[in-house]
Structure formats: C-alpha cells, structure tokens
Design a protein around this motif. Structure first.
Motif, PDB file in Angstrom:
ATOM      1  N   SER A 195       0.836  -1.212   0.000  1.00 36.65           N
ATOM      2  CA  SER A 195       0.000   0.000   0.000  1.00 36.65           C
ATOM      3  C   SER A 195       0.866   1.255   0.000  1.00 36.65           C
ATOM      4  O   SER A 195       0.505   2.280  -0.594  1.00 36.65           O
ATOM      5  CB  SER A 195      -0.939  -0.004   1.210  1.00 36.65           C
ATOM      6  OG  SER A 195      -0.193  -0.090   2.427  1.00 36.65           O
ATOM      7  N   ASP A 196       2.042   1.202   0.666  1.00 36.98           N
ATOM      8  CA  ASP A 196       2.955   2.344   0.672  1.00 36.98           C
ATOM      9  C   ASP A 196       3.528   2.577  -0.731  1.00 36.98           C
ATOM     10  O   ASP A 196       3.683   3.721  -1.177  1.00 36.98           O
ATOM     11  CB  ASP A 196       4.091   2.115   1.667  1.00 36.98           C
ATOM     12  CG  ASP A 196       3.599   1.928   3.088  1.00 36.98           C
ATOM     13  OD1 ASP A 196       2.662   2.658   3.485  1.00 36.98           O
ATOM     14  OD2 ASP A 196       4.130   1.051   3.793  1.00 36.98           O
ATOM     15  N   ILE A 197       3.867   1.476  -1.410  1.00 37.79           N
ATOM     16  CA  ILE A 197       4.385   1.588  -2.779  1.00 37.79           C
ATOM     17  C   ILE A 197       3.326   2.194  -3.683  1.00 37.79           C
ATOM     18  O   ILE A 197       3.606   3.086  -4.502  1.00 37.79           O
ATOM     19  CB  ILE A 197       4.806   0.198  -3.312  1.00 37.79           C
ATOM     20  CG1 ILE A 197       5.916  -0.393  -2.453  1.00 37.79           C
ATOM     21  CG2 ILE A 197       5.262   0.288  -4.761  1.00 37.79           C
ATOM     22  CD1 ILE A 197       6.224  -1.837  -2.777  1.00 37.79           C
ATOM     23  N   ALA A 198       2.087   1.709  -3.554  1.00 39.78           N
ATOM     24  CA  ALA A 198       0.996   2.204  -4.387  1.00 39.78           C
ATOM     25  C   ALA A 198       0.793   3.704  -4.186  1.00 39.78           C
ATOM     26  O   ALA A 198       0.610   4.473  -5.150  1.00 39.78           O
ATOM     27  CB  ALA A 198      -0.284   1.442  -4.063  1.00 39.78           C
ATOM     28  N   ARG A 199       0.861   4.147  -2.930  1.00 39.67           N
ATOM     29  CA  ARG A 199       0.652   5.562  -2.616  1.00 39.67           C
ATOM     30  C   ARG A 199       1.761   6.413  -3.228  1.00 39.67           C
ATOM     31  O   ARG A 199       1.489   7.465  -3.839  1.00 39.67           O
ATOM     32  CB  ARG A 199       0.603   5.751  -1.094  1.00 39.67           C
ATOM     33  CG  ARG A 199       0.155   7.137  -0.638  1.00 39.67           C
ATOM     34  CD  ARG A 199       0.079   7.231   0.884  1.00 39.67           C
ATOM     35  NE  ARG A 199      -0.757   6.172   1.447  1.00 39.67           N
ATOM     36  CZ  ARG A 199      -0.321   5.127   2.149  1.00 39.67           C
ATOM     37  NH1 ARG A 199       0.994   5.014   2.387  1.00 39.67           N
ATOM     38  NH2 ARG A 199      -1.139   4.217   2.617  1.00 39.67           N
ATOM     39  N   LEU A 200       3.028   5.937  -3.093  1.00 39.67           N
ATOM     40  CA  LEU A 200       4.156   6.706  -3.609  1.00 39.67           C
ATOM     41  C   LEU A 200       4.174   6.732  -5.139  1.00 39.67           C
ATOM     42  O   LEU A 200       4.515   7.751  -5.749  1.00 39.67           O
ATOM     43  CB  LEU A 200       5.470   6.118  -3.074  1.00 39.67           C
ATOM     44  CG  LEU A 200       6.761   6.844  -3.454  1.00 39.67           C
ATOM     45  CD1 LEU A 200       6.725   8.299  -2.952  1.00 39.67           C
ATOM     46  CD2 LEU A 200       7.969   6.120  -2.869  1.00 39.67           C
ATOM     47  N   ALA A 201       3.789   5.602  -5.763  1.00 39.98           N
ATOM     48  CA  ALA A 201       3.818   5.521  -7.232  1.00 39.98           C
ATOM     49  C   ALA A 201       2.557   6.089  -7.875  1.00 39.98           C
ATOM     50  O   ALA A 201       2.503   6.243  -9.109  1.00 39.98           O
ATOM     51  CB  ALA A 201       4.004   4.062  -7.659  1.00 39.98           C
ATOM     52  N   GLY A 202       1.529   6.366  -7.073  1.00 45.40           N
ATOM     53  CA  GLY A 202       0.306   6.908  -7.611  1.00 45.40           C
ATOM     54  C   GLY A 202      -0.518   5.897  -8.379  1.00 45.40           C
ATOM     55  O   GLY A 202      -1.154   6.230  -9.387  1.00 45.40           O
ATOM     56  N   VAL A 203      -0.520   4.636  -7.913  1.00 48.07           N
ATOM     57  CA  VAL A 203      -1.292   3.577  -8.565  1.00 48.07           C
ATOM     58  C   VAL A 203      -2.076   2.827  -7.502  1.00 48.07           C
ATOM     59  O   VAL A 203      -1.922   3.073  -6.303  1.00 48.07           O
ATOM     60  CB  VAL A 203      -0.370   2.589  -9.332  1.00 48.07           C
ATOM     61  CG1 VAL A 203       0.404   3.306 -10.435  1.00 48.07           C
ATOM     62  CG2 VAL A 203       0.605   1.904  -8.359  1.00 48.07           C
ATOM     63  N   SER A 204      -2.900   1.879  -7.945  1.00 43.32           N
ATOM     64  CA  SER A 204      -3.656   1.063  -6.997  1.00 43.32           C
ATOM     65  C   SER A 204      -2.773  -0.037  -6.425  1.00 43.32           C
ATOM     66  O   SER A 204      -1.770  -0.444  -7.035  1.00 43.32           O
ATOM     67  CB  SER A 204      -4.876   0.444  -7.679  1.00 43.32           C
ATOM     68  OG  SER A 204      -4.460  -0.542  -8.611  1.00 43.32           O
ATOM     69  N   GLN A 205      -3.154  -0.554  -5.264  1.00 41.02           N
ATOM     70  CA  GLN A 205      -2.415  -1.662  -4.663  1.00 41.02           C
ATOM     71  C   GLN A 205      -2.513  -2.901  -5.540  1.00 41.02           C
ATOM     72  O   GLN A 205      -1.571  -3.696  -5.615  1.00 41.02           O
ATOM     73  CB  GLN A 205      -2.932  -1.966  -3.256  1.00 41.02           C
ATOM     74  CG  GLN A 205      -2.091  -2.997  -2.515  1.00 41.02           C
ATOM     75  CD  GLN A 205      -2.501  -3.142  -1.059  1.00 41.02           C
ATOM     76  OE1 GLN A 205      -3.058  -2.212  -0.482  1.00 41.02           O
ATOM     77  NE2 GLN A 205      -2.239  -4.304  -0.484  1.00 41.02           N
TER      78      GLN A 205
END
Length: 350
Positions: A10-20
C-alpha cells in the motif's frame, strides 16, 4: 527502541500513484497479461527502491507465485566444509548458475534427523515449498518421499541418474558411456591387449554406467582386448594383488573411483612398482584433492551443477518433459601414467 515499520504494498501504491492491485500484479509478474504500461512498472520499481521494499517470498510461494528461490536438498549430510570435498564442485556450479539466473539458494538443512539423515516431510509437510523447485543430490534417496513430491507436482531435479519405480525423474549426469571410448582407445593405441577393470563393491548407477560404457568400447575396439572385472574394496587392493594382476598378464588397470585409485597408488608403492614403467593406469574419476596419482577422466562436477539449475528452470516452466535427462560431456583422459606395455613379471624386490 522502536523498530522501523516495514514498508507495505500500500505504501508503494501511494508513492507511485497507482492502486495496490497494480503493485501486486507487477510484483507477481502479471504486468504484461494485464497490459500495465512499462512507465507505470518503472514508477513502481522506483518506489520499491526508495522505500527499501523486499517482497515476502514465503507469502508469494503460498499464493502460488514465484519466489525466485531454488532449493538444494540431500538425504544425507554432504554440504562441504573442506576444499577437497567431493560435493563442493557440484555446489559451486549450482551457485554460479543461480547467480547468472538471478536466483537465490536455500539449503534445506533443518530437515536433518538425529541420525544424520534428512527427510523432506520430517515435520509433516514439504518445507521445500518455500522454493520454486529443488535440486537433490547425494548418494542416498527416499523413494517414498520422491513419489510424494511427484504427486504434489513439486518441480525437482537430481544430480546423478536416479531410478524410482513408477516415475520418470529429470536428472543431470556425466556422459560416462561416451567417456569410456577415449579411455579404451588410449590403452589400445599404447599397445595394451590385456586389461584389468578395478570396480567398487558399491554398484551405484554411475559406476554401472562406467562399466557398461567400458565394455561397449572394448567390443568395438580396433584390436581384440581381453579384460577382467575385479570387484574389490579398498582394503583388498594390496601389493600382493597388484603383483598377481601382473603375473596374470594384465599390463594396464582401469580403476573405477578415486577412492580405489588412492588405494592402488599405495599398493603400487608397496610393491615397488611405478606407473607407467611397470603398469599403465587410468582412473575413471578425478580426485577432489587435485587430480590424483594417475591419468584420469575428469568428471565435470561444476558443469553438472550449473546444468542442474538450467534443467530445473526448464521443469518449472514446463519446457522439457519430465523424462528429460541432461548428460554432460567428460574430457578425454589426461595424465602421464599410460605407456607401452611392460612385461608381466614378479615385482622386483624392494
């Protein structure tokens, strides 16, 4: 002291601007089938690097994804501690090919029981499922566990030919049959017509393949060659036995294993005989201590380890049929203990 929180998908998704869900598809190698653009994949990878994210390989394995791990298992204690250990070169080859293939290795040592043997299912389940597949090596095997692995559909490859009733097992082996032709040709070209084949009492498949290859090469040799097979433990390879071989007319000995070759070297010294002046010798296995005392066939242990990783990846991908066997070429015999036949005679007195 507070431990830093481990980054999540979820942290990666938030930083990359994509869905989990998109992150999950990229991590599980399903980006192409879901048509995720390369630019989006790159943003996710950069976010992973920035956050220091490491995938939970155990969880990936449980979900049926690839862990990027391959296992190494033995049914006995073989992992080497000395540079001259017989299995060391196999493991060196496995490690080299794993590095080249971008894989990590797991040595399944916790499967060991108090008596020193190892069981895949000793804890009740297949611990090797943490890996995508496994390479199995060593002399010992457990047919029941191999059947169970096969029934589960778990990918595995043996180093060394193995036969288990009812199963076709993928394996990597040295091409022992082909290696015997240059051995026989070397002896025949030197003029030898009476040869003793010194065989080990323990008739593993590798030993049997060597003998069968030797006999096949004798059968098609350009000159008639008489041979005898002597099955002897190391303790029975003595100076008296060597003298008896010479009196019987043998001018050369083909010795099957490096252990027997060590015993033969001591016996020749005790009999005050020298190869090739008094008796020509070829060993069918090189000594892990460094070649040994005699001309020898080099068993390509490191190449076999590398090939085992390649074959396992093929099995995992379903590229090769499970009956696939991968023979590895052996170099022709090298060394200086084959010469012209010496007259068979009683050994000179010391």
């Amino acid at each position: 002291m507070t431990r830093p929180r481990i980054p999540r998908q979820s942290d990666i998704a938030r930083l990359a601007g994509v869905s989990q869900a998109t992150v999950s598809m990229v991590l599980n190698d399903r980006a192409a089938e879901n048509r995720i653009p390369e630019s989006t994949q790159q943003r996710i990878r950069e976010a992973m690097t920035e956050l220091g994210y490491a995938p939970n390989i155990a969880a990936q394995s449980l979900r049926g994804g690839r862990s990027g791990l391959i296992g190494v298992h033995t049914f006995e204690r073989v992992f080497p501690t000395a540079p001259d250990d017989y299995y060391r070169e196999f493991l060196n080859g496995i490690e080299e090919q794993a590095v080249d293939s971008g894989l990590d290795l797991v040595l399944f040592a916790s499967t060991q029981k108090p008596d020193g043997t190892r069981s895949i299912y000793g804890s009740g389940s297949n611990r090797m499922r943490l890996a995508d597949g496994a390479i199995i090596l060593g002399f010992e095997k457990n047919d029941d566990e191999i059947h169970r692995l096969s029934d589960e559909g778990f990918p595995f490859v043996f180093i060394g030919r193995r036969e288990v009733e009812g199963l076709d097992i993928p394996f990597v082996t040295a091409d022992y049959a082909a290696a015997m032709e240059p051995v026989v040709r070397t002896l025949v070209d030197a003029g030898h017509r009476t040869v003793t084949y010194l065989a080990a009492p323990l008739r593993a498949l590798a030993q049997q393949e060597r003998l069968e290859g030797f006999e096949a090469a004798i059968a098609v040799a350009e000159h008639d060659v008489t041979y005898r097979v002597e099955v002897r433990p190391e303790a029975d390879v003595t100076a008296d036995w060597v003298r008896a071989m010479r009196r019987s007319g043998s001018t050369a000995i083909v010795v099957e294993t490096f252990d027997l070759a060590r015993a033969l070297a001591s016996a020749l010294a005790d009999a005050n005989l020298v190869a090739p002046r008094d008796l020509s010798v070829i060993s069918l296995d090189d000594d892990p201590r460094g070649g040994g005392a005699f001309s020898h066939v080099r068993v390509p242990r490191r190449a076999m380890g590398r090939r085992a990783v390649e074959l396992l990846l093929s099995v995992i991908e379903g590229v090769d049929a499970p009956t696939f066997a991968a023979p590895v070429h052996c170099e022709p015999p090298t060394g200086e203990t084959v010469g012209a036949p010496a007259p068979a005679a009683l050994a000179p007195s010391a």
